[in-house]
Design an enzyme around this catalytic site. Structure first.
Site, PDB file in Angstrom:
ATOM      1  CE  LYS A  91      33.726   3.533 107.473  1.00 57.41           C
ATOM      2  NZ  LYS A  91      33.807   3.665 105.998  1.00 57.41           N
TER       3      LYS A  91
ATOM      4  CB  SER B  90      30.363   5.293 104.860  1.00 52.86           C
ATOM      5  OG  SER B  90      31.560   4.571 104.573  1.00 52.86           O
TER       6      SER B  90
ATOM      7  CB  SER C  12      33.665   5.717 102.377  1.00 55.93           C
ATOM      8  OG  SER C  12      32.344   5.435 102.047  1.00 55.93           O
TER       9      SER C  12
HETATM   10  N1  GLN Z   1      28.857   6.322  99.077  1.00 57.78           N
HETATM   11  C1  GLN Z   1      29.309   5.030  98.702  1.00 57.78           C
HETATM   12  C2  GLN Z   1      28.285   3.986  99.118  1.00 57.78           C
HETATM   13  O1  GLN Z   1      27.419   4.358  99.780  1.00 57.78           O
HETATM   14  C3  GLN Z   1      30.658   4.801  99.242  1.00 57.78           C
HETATM   15  C4  GLN Z   1      30.767   3.811 100.310  1.00 57.78           C
HETATM   16  C5  GLN Z   1      32.166   3.502 100.698  1.00 57.78           C
HETATM   17  O2  GLN Z   1      33.121   3.904 100.049  1.00 57.78           O
HETATM   18  N2  GLN Z   1      32.263   2.706 101.742  1.00 57.78           N
HETATM   19  O3  GLN Z   1      28.343   2.867  98.762  1.00 57.78           O
END
Ligand code: GLN
Length: 484
Positions: free
Chosen positions: A69, A144, A168
Site C-alpha cells: 500500500k 482504503s 481498511s
Molecule cells: N473507512 C475507515 C476510514 O475511512 C477506515 C480507514 C482505515 O482503516 N484506514 O477512516
C-alpha cells in the site's frame, strides 16, 4: 507454467522443483498487472528494477512477489499516500515491514492505490483515480486498501500489505472475496507507515487464503532492532503462525455470535443469510456457537469517527509545504503559503477530516467529543475483557452489505463512514481480527465474515479460519478477469 491464482505454497513448490525461475515468476506477475490493470487501477507504480536486498533465496517468502500500500516507505521509491501533497515525495528509509520482507526473500512489485491518506471505504478518494472491484468493474473494491486487495483478488500477486485504522484491510477483503488480517495493535511495527490515527493504525495482510495470510504475518510481525516503534511488541524469534494450521477445528472452542451486530438497521438480509450459513458450517466443524451481546459495539462507529479525526488532524499537520509536501506557488504571505499548500494539496475528504478533528479537540468542545469518545473506548475495552472470559472468539459481519457501484455515495459521506460499523471495534480495542470469504450475493458479489479474538490470538484466529477454509470452496473461487 504458472497456474492462475496460485497459492504461495504452490509457487514455492514450483520454484523448489525448478519448474519456474524467480525471474519468470516476477515477470509473470508484472505482465499480468501490465495486461489487466488498466481496467482495475490497483497499482500506482509497477517497479522495473528491484532492490538487491530483496528476492533472496532463503526465507519464508523467497522470491514471492507482493504489493505494498502506498503509505508504507520503500527506500528510494515514491510514497504518495495517493495524495497530491506527497506526489513527489521519495522515501528515505525502509519501513520495518519492508526490511523484514526483504530478509524473508520477498519481492515488492509495486505501490498499490488507496484512499488518500487511508481515509475512506471505497478507494474512490485516491487523488490518482478509483480502483475497481475485480468481480465487477462497475463496483468499488472497498477501502482504503482497495488497490492492495484488488491486486490480490485479481490474481496479479499472491499477497499484499494494507493498513488498518478502522477496517481498511478487512472490509475490502470481504468485498473482493479474499482474506484480510488485522493484527493485534503493536504486533507489527508501524515504523515507516504514514500515520493516520496512530493509536489505531496497524499494518495488515491481504492474501487469497488464511494459510498465505498467516505466512506473511509471520514474516512482518515482531521485534525490530533497534526499536523504532515504541508500541511494537516483543515476540519470540520463531513466531510462525502456519505451524499450527492442520485444518482441524480446535477442540471445545467457543465462538460468540454478536447478536446486536445482526439486528442493526441497514444490515442486508442477504448478508445475514450468508453469515448464518458460515455459522452453521463452523458449528458442524465442532465449534460451540454461543449467542452473546456486546452493547458497546453499537458505539464503535461514533467513537471511531471522533478519535480517528482528532488524531488525523494532529498527524497531518506536518504536511505544510515546508518540511513535507507540495508547496503552493501562489502565496504572498507565510500564512497564505501554509493555507494554500494544504488546500491545494489535500483532497476534500482529507480536508473535511482535518477540520472535524480540529473541532473535536478544540477548547470548549474537547470534553463533549474527544473525551467522551475516549470514555466510550474504555467501556468497549472493559466489555471486551469480560466477554473473552465467556467465549474464545467473536463472530460478526465485516460490512452490512455487499460492495456498491462506483459513485453511489458521492454525495453522502456519512453512508461511507458507516461502513466501519463492524470493523472499527477491533481497532478501538486493539484486538486482532480476520475477514474470511463465505459466499456470494445474488449479484455475484463476494461476502466475508469476521472473527475477532483477544490480544495476541492470531494463532487461534488462523487455526479456526483455516479449518473453515479447508471445509469450504469460497477461497478457490476467483473473478473471471483473466479470461476476458
Ligand atoms: N473507512 C475507515 C476510514 O475511512 C477506515 C480507514 C482505515 O482503516 N484506514 O477512516
Amino acid at each position: 507454467m504458472i497456474p492462475e491464482y496460485p497459492s504461495i505454497r504452490t509457487l514455492q513448490r514450483l520454484l523448489a522443483d525448478k519448474v519456474i525461475s524467480p525471474r519468470d515468476l516476477r515477470e509473470h506477475c508484472r505482465q499480468l498487472c501490465m495486461r489487466y490493470d488498466a481496467r482495475l487501477h490497483t497499482t500506482l507504480e509497477l517497479f522495473e528494477a528491484f532492490d538487491t536486498n530483496s528476492g533472496g533465496s532463503a526465507g519464508l517468502l523467497a522470491h514471492i512477489p507482493g504489493m505494498i500500500k502506498d503509505n508504507i516507505c520503500v527506500k528510494g521509491r515514491t510514497m504518495s499516500c495517493a495524495s497530491r501533497v506527497l506526489e513527489r515525495y521519495t522515501a528515505v528509509y525502509n519501513a520495518t515491514v519492508i526490511e523484514k520482507l526483504y530478509r524473508a526473500g520477498a519481492i515488492v512489485l509495486g505501490r498499490a492505490n488507496m484512499d488518500e491518506f487511508a481515509m475512506g471505504s471505497s478507494t474512490e478518494h485516491s487523488a490518482f483515480g478509483s480502483t475497481r472491484n475485480p468481480w465487477n468493474v462497475d463496483y468499488v473494491p472497498g477501502g482504503s486498501s482497495g488497490g492492495s486487495i484488488a491486486a490480490v483478488a485479481a490474481g496479479f500477486v499472491p499477497w499484499a500489505l494494507g493498513s488498518e485504522t478502522g477496517g481498511s484491510v478487512r472490509q475490502p477483503a470481504a468485498w473482493c472475496g479474499i482474506v484480510g488480517l488485522k493484527p493485534t495493535y503493536g504486533l507489527v511495527s508501524r515504523y515507516g507507515l504514514t500515520a493516520y490515527a496512530s493509536s489505531l493504525d496497524q499494518i495488515g495482510v491481504a492474501a487469497r487464503s488464511v494459510y498465505d495470510a498467516a505466512l506473511v504475518l509471520s514474516v512482518i510481525a515482531g521485534r525490530e532492532e533497534p526499536v523504532r516503534d515504541s508500541t511494537a511488541l516483543l515476540l519470540p524469534r520463531d513466531y510462525l503462525l502456519t505451524n499450527a494450521l492442520d485444518g482441524i477445528m480446535p477442540k471445545g472452542i467457543r465462538i460468540g455470535i454478536i447478536d446486536n451486530a445482526f439486528n442493526v438497521p441497514g444490515v442486508s438480509p442477504e448478508v445475514v443469510r450468508l453469515l448464518e450459513d458460515a455459522i452453521a458450517m463452523l458449528r458442524s466443524l465442532g465449534a460451540h456457537i454461543v449467542p452473546v451481546r456486546l452493547p458497546s459495539m453499537d458505539l464503535g462507529a461514533a467513537t471511531y469517527f471522533v478519535i480517528s479525526r482528532a488524531e488525523a488532524s494532529s498527524n497531518l499537520a506536518r504536511f505544510d509545504g515546508v518540511r513535507y509536501g507540495r508547496r503552493s506557488t501562489h502565496a504572498d504571505t507565510l500564512f497564505n503559503m501554509y493555507a494554500n499548500s494544504r488546500s491545494e494539496g489535500f483532497g476534500e475528504e482529507v480536508q473535511r477530516r482535518i477540520l472535524i478533528g480540529t473541532y473535536v479537540l478544540s477548547h470548549g468542545h474537547a470534553d463533549a467529543y474527544y473525551r467522551s469518545a475516549l470514555n466510550a473506548q474504555m467501556l468497549m475495552k472493559e466489555e471486551t475483557r469480560r466477554i473473552f472470559g465467556e467465549v474464545d472468539l467473536l463472530f460478526a459481519p465485516v460490512s452490512p452489505t455487499e460492495a456498491f457501484p462506483l459513485g453511489t455515495f458521492a454525495e453522502n459521506s456519512l453512508q461511507l463512514d458507516l461502513q466501519d460499523y463492524f470493523t472499527c471495534f477491533a481497532n478501538l480495542v486493539g484486538i486482532p481480527a480476520i475477514a474470511i470469504p463465505c459466499g456470494f450475493t445474488t449479484r455475484s458479489m463476494p461476502i466475508g465474515f469476521q472473527l475477532m479474538g483477544p490480544s495476541m490470538s492470531e494463532q487461534l484466529l488462523c487455526q479456526v479460519g483455516y479449518a473453515y477454509e479447508t471445509a469450504t470452496p469460497w477461497h478457490t473461487m476467483h473473478p473471471q478477469l483473466l479470461h476476458v
